[in-house]
Scaffold this active site. Structure first.
Site, PDB file in Angstrom:
ATOM      1  CG  ASP A  14      47.598-107.942-120.711  1.00 26.94           C
ATOM      2  OD1 ASP A  14      47.365-107.441-121.827  1.00 26.94           O
ATOM      3  OD2 ASP A  14      48.234-108.998-120.543  1.00 26.94           O
ATOM      4  NE  ARG A  94      51.397-114.519-109.807  1.00 28.47           N
ATOM      5  CZ  ARG A  94      52.210-113.537-110.122  1.00 28.47           C
ATOM      6  NH1 ARG A  94      52.833-112.860-109.172  1.00 28.47           N
ATOM      7  NH2 ARG A  94      52.450-113.229-111.370  1.00 28.47           N
TER       8      ARG A  94
HETATM    9  N1  ARG Z   1      56.619-120.269-114.955  1.00 30.25           N
HETATM   10  C1  ARG Z   1      56.673-119.528-113.751  1.00 30.25           C
HETATM   11  C2  ARG Z   1      55.528-119.893-112.842  1.00 30.25           C
HETATM   12  O1  ARG Z   1      54.561-120.384-113.299  1.00 30.25           O
HETATM   13  C3  ARG Z   1      56.803-118.053-113.984  1.00 30.25           C
HETATM   14  C4  ARG Z   1      55.596-117.394-114.560  1.00 30.25           C
HETATM   15  C5  ARG Z   1      55.789-115.953-114.739  1.00 30.25           C
HETATM   16  N2  ARG Z   1      54.510-115.317-114.681  1.00 30.25           N
HETATM   17  C6  ARG Z   1      54.174-114.271-115.388  1.00 30.25           C
HETATM   18  N3  ARG Z   1      52.992-113.803-115.209  1.00 30.25           N
HETATM   19  N4  ARG Z   1      54.978-113.718-116.251  1.00 30.25           N
HETATM   20  O2  ARG Z   1      55.558-119.718-111.662  1.00 30.25           O
END
Ligand code: ARG
Length: 408
Positions: A14, A94
């Protein structure tokens, strides 16, 4: 003016396609940033890939220590488990990634910040709000939310642009930090299907784990772990060591239905060995050193803190407001917790603290402790006074009703 865009780059399909896309559609110069929060990727290969795609400059930033100390440790103090299950291992990273991107953007006088999140997840929320908070004057660019390419179209575009596409279709979508590994997509989307063994990398299957339990002792000071099995360790080392130990006992697998911020319910699989053990140990120690009133109040503060971070609001002032309370409470959270790890189970089996409010003499059957049992009678009388009155009143009303219906 030429657009200059800083892109959060993972090295995957991506974000590789994104480099070309930004160069073409936005006629932009692209600067890529890969922030290492413990994803265990080959950073050199990622850098080479970015450079091959013609970026202006690529940055590989090791933020593992900072992540452990300034992001994971506050989460331990806040007993952070979203919806009681998820140690927010992805969510926590993040805001740090964005912080590093913004530093790069300032250095290069960039005009925009870009990420490769879809429009269905939580990460877009975290990136967008952190971008807007830390660099309000920069454009936010999130092409994947808009371009509506299917996987096949994306691969075709990648091949046309000379981006290497791995032959083996990836079975799962993985996100990793030192605090945990999240595994999504494929068969895991069937919420009724047990996750196959190949989804896991950090934890051995509990059935295959050693037949002998292992004990770990964790020392806490001011609410954070400072030593493991009597060895003083830096935050990063302590977490990674515990990931290995607990993982070998099959501890830390999580399977739950999660409420994403945008309303979708998703089935999520995580493996978070160190987080699982440390959060359990920390919560247990708090029970020994904090009063019941502190604990009850703190539960709501913890829930709020965890939700804020999950929901992309790391930079909201409320987080620091809540931390003022949390940090004050943590001054007393010191002592040692002993845990037993065995075939997927983890249990606190002992704890001690200089600041313990637990008093063996008060709780035992020894009558000569100074605890005046006779006072309990009066206490109970007053404690239950309103409950008793409410019931007397209810009985009176019922009796009157019965008397009335008898007359009719
Ligand atoms: N559901 C989790 C969160 O929102 C994990 C997300 C995983 N992120 C990803 N880009 N695969 O924190």
């Amino acid at each position: 003016m030429t657009e200059k865009i800083v892109l959060a780059y993972s090295g995957g399909l991506d974000t590789s396609v994104l480099i070309k896309w930004l160069q073409e559609k936005y006629a932009a110069e692209v600067i890529t940033v890969t922030v290492n929060v413990g994803q265990q990727e080959n950073l050199k290969e990622i850098a080479e890939k970015a450079n091959k795609l013609g970026v202006l400059k690529h940055y590989s930033i090791d933020a593992t220590k900072e992540f452990a100390k300034n992001y994971v440790f506050p989460a331990i103090k806040a007993n952070a488990l979203y919806e009681g299950k998820y140690p927010i291992s992805t969510s926590l990273s993040r805001p740090l990634i964005v912080y590093k991107m913004v530093e790069v953007a300032k250095k290069h006088n960039a005009t925009g910040l870009a990420h490769g999140c879809t429009g269905k997840g939580n990460d877009q929320v975290r990136f967008d709000i952190s971008f807007a908070s830390l660099a309000p004057n920069l454009k936010i660019i999130a092409p994947i939310r808009e371009w509506n390419m299917t996987r096949e179209e994306e691969i075709a575009y990648a091949l046309k642009k000379g981006i290497s596409v791995s032959k083996a279709a990836k079975k799962y979508s993985i996100d990793q930090s030192i605090w945990g590994r999240s595994i999504e997509c494929g068969i895991l989307e069937d919420a009724n299907q047990e996750p196959p063994e190949d989804a896991f990398e950090w934890t051995i299957s509990p059935e295959k784990a050693k037949n002998v339990p292992e004990y770990v002792t964790i020392k806490f000071e001011s609410g954070v772990p400072t030593s493991l099995n009597n060895e003083v360790m830096e935050p990063l080392q302590l977490i990674t060591t515990l990931n290995t130990i607990a993982g070998q006992h099959g501890v830390g697998r999580i399977d739950h239905i999660e409420d994403r911020l945008i309303g979708i319910k998703s089935r999520e699989i995580y493996e978070c060995p160190a987080a699982t053990v440390l959060l359990e140990a920390h919560k247990d120690l708090e029970k020994m050193v904090l009063t019941r009133h502190e604990i009850m109040f703190k539960q709501s503060v913890d829930t709020q803190w965890t939700f804020l971070v999950y929901a992309g609001l790391w930079n909201d002032p409320l987080r620091e407001d809540l931390e003022a309370f949390i940090n004050k409470s943590q001054e007393k959270v010191e002592g040692e917790v002993r845990m037993k790890l065995y075939k997927g189970s983890f249990q606190v089996v002992g704890r001690s603290s200089k600041l313990s409010l637990y008093d063996k003499n008060l709780v035992n059957y020894n009558i000569k402790t100074g605890f005046k049992q006779s006072y309990s009678k009066g206490f109970i009388e007053l404690w239950g006074l309103q409950t008793k009155m409410a019931n007397i009143l209810r009985q009176k009303i019922n009796k009157n009703l019965e008397a009335k219906t008898d007359l009719e």
